[in-house]
Design an enzyme around this catalytic site. Structure first.
Site, PDB file in Angstrom:
ATOM      1  N   GLU A  64       0.862  -1.186   0.000  1.00 41.65           N
ATOM      2  CA  GLU A  64       0.000   0.000   0.000  1.00 41.65           C
ATOM      3  C   GLU A  64       0.892   1.227   0.000  1.00 41.65           C
ATOM      4  O   GLU A  64       1.745   1.396   0.882  1.00 41.65           O
ATOM      5  CB  GLU A  64      -0.932   0.021   1.204  1.00 41.65           C
ATOM      6  N   ASP A 139      -2.188  12.326  -2.999  1.00 40.36           N
ATOM      7  CA  ASP A 139      -2.291  13.788  -3.089  1.00 40.36           C
ATOM      8  C   ASP A 139      -2.812  14.168  -4.476  1.00 40.36           C
ATOM      9  O   ASP A 139      -2.197  13.821  -5.489  1.00 40.36           O
ATOM     10  CB  ASP A 139      -0.913  14.411  -2.845  1.00 40.36           C
ATOM     11  N   GLU A 213     -12.843  10.338   1.994  1.00 36.62           N
ATOM     12  CA  GLU A 213     -14.158  10.101   1.406  1.00 36.62           C
ATOM     13  C   GLU A 213     -15.244  10.833   2.175  1.00 36.62           C
ATOM     14  O   GLU A 213     -16.189  11.366   1.579  1.00 36.62           O
ATOM     15  CB  GLU A 213     -14.456   8.600   1.386  1.00 36.62           C
TER      16      GLU A 213
END
Length: 231
Positions: A64, A139, A213
């Site tokens: 990740e 970003d 989110e």
């Protein structure tokens, strides 16, 4: 490690190396947990990381990129104990917080790398070594003049694809519409990848809702997932 036929990545910093003091807990995590869980990219020995040796077992390796403050990363690692889960991040307090979250959840299948993921992939990950790469809410560099700083560019996608095993996945997510479109265009143009869903992927139930989110939803921005597979 580098493939002469693979385009070189330009030396462009795609992230903001934020400062900020660590909390007492984060500092403790660095002192007590980092020696076992973490390594610094610039301090790695030349050549590929021996992930099996580091984890003490052979298992599928998932990387990740950009684990932030670790809230979702710790949960994802906890719910997938069959994976050797590797998180790369440049923000030291974020890594400290991730270690605290992982400790609280009793996570054992997580290792951390502090530093630039491009250097990591280029110099320390062997071709075909990864079963998956996740890039969630990088970003966005929303100003048009800064789009060149976005990490999802053709050379970066080619690099990620070269490190994936056949059938391995590159899963991306963003809440910025024009970045999602750029991700779709760039990944679709990489000949060694195929889009599992032709267009946007359904939002996976297993991916926790991130703070990004939540913020995006408040201002009316829709999140998009993309899942590409190595041919």
């Amino acid at each position: 490690m580098e493939n002469e036929d693979q385009p070189r990545l330009r030396s462009v910093v795609s992230y903001v190396n934020r400062g900020g003091r660590m909390t007492v807990g984060q500092q403790r995590a660095w002192e007590e947990l980092w020696p076992r869980l973490g390594r610094t990219v610039t301090g790695l020995a030349p050549g590929p990381v021996d992930f099996g040796g580091w984890f003490g077992r052979e298992a599928p390796v998932l990387l990740e990129i950009g684990s932030g403050m670790g809230e979702t990363t710790s949960q994802l690692a906890a719910t997938a104990p069959e994976l050797n889960y590797v998180a790369a991040e440049v923000y030291e307090p974020g890594l400290g917080q991730l270690m605290l979250r992982a400790e609280k959840l009793g996570v054992e299948n997580l290792r951390l790398l502090h530093g630039d993921a491009v250097i990591l992939l280029t110099e320390h990950v062997a071709p075909g070594a990864l079963d998956g790469v996740r890039l969630f809410f990088p970003d966005p560099w929303p100003k048009k003049k800064h789009h060149k700083r976005r990490i999802v560019q053709p050379a970066f996608v080619a690099l990620v694809a070269s490190r994936l095993k056949p059938g391995g996945t590159f899963h991306l997510a963003t809440d910025w519409e024009n970045y999602a479109e750029q991700m779709l265009e760039v990944c679709s143009a990489e000949p060694t990848l195929r889009n599992r869903y032709e267009g946007w992927a359904p939002r996976p139930d297993w991916r926790p809702v991130t703070k990004f989110e939540q913020r995006a939803d408040l201002v009316g921005r829709e999140s998009h997932d993309l899942i590409f597979e190595k041919r």
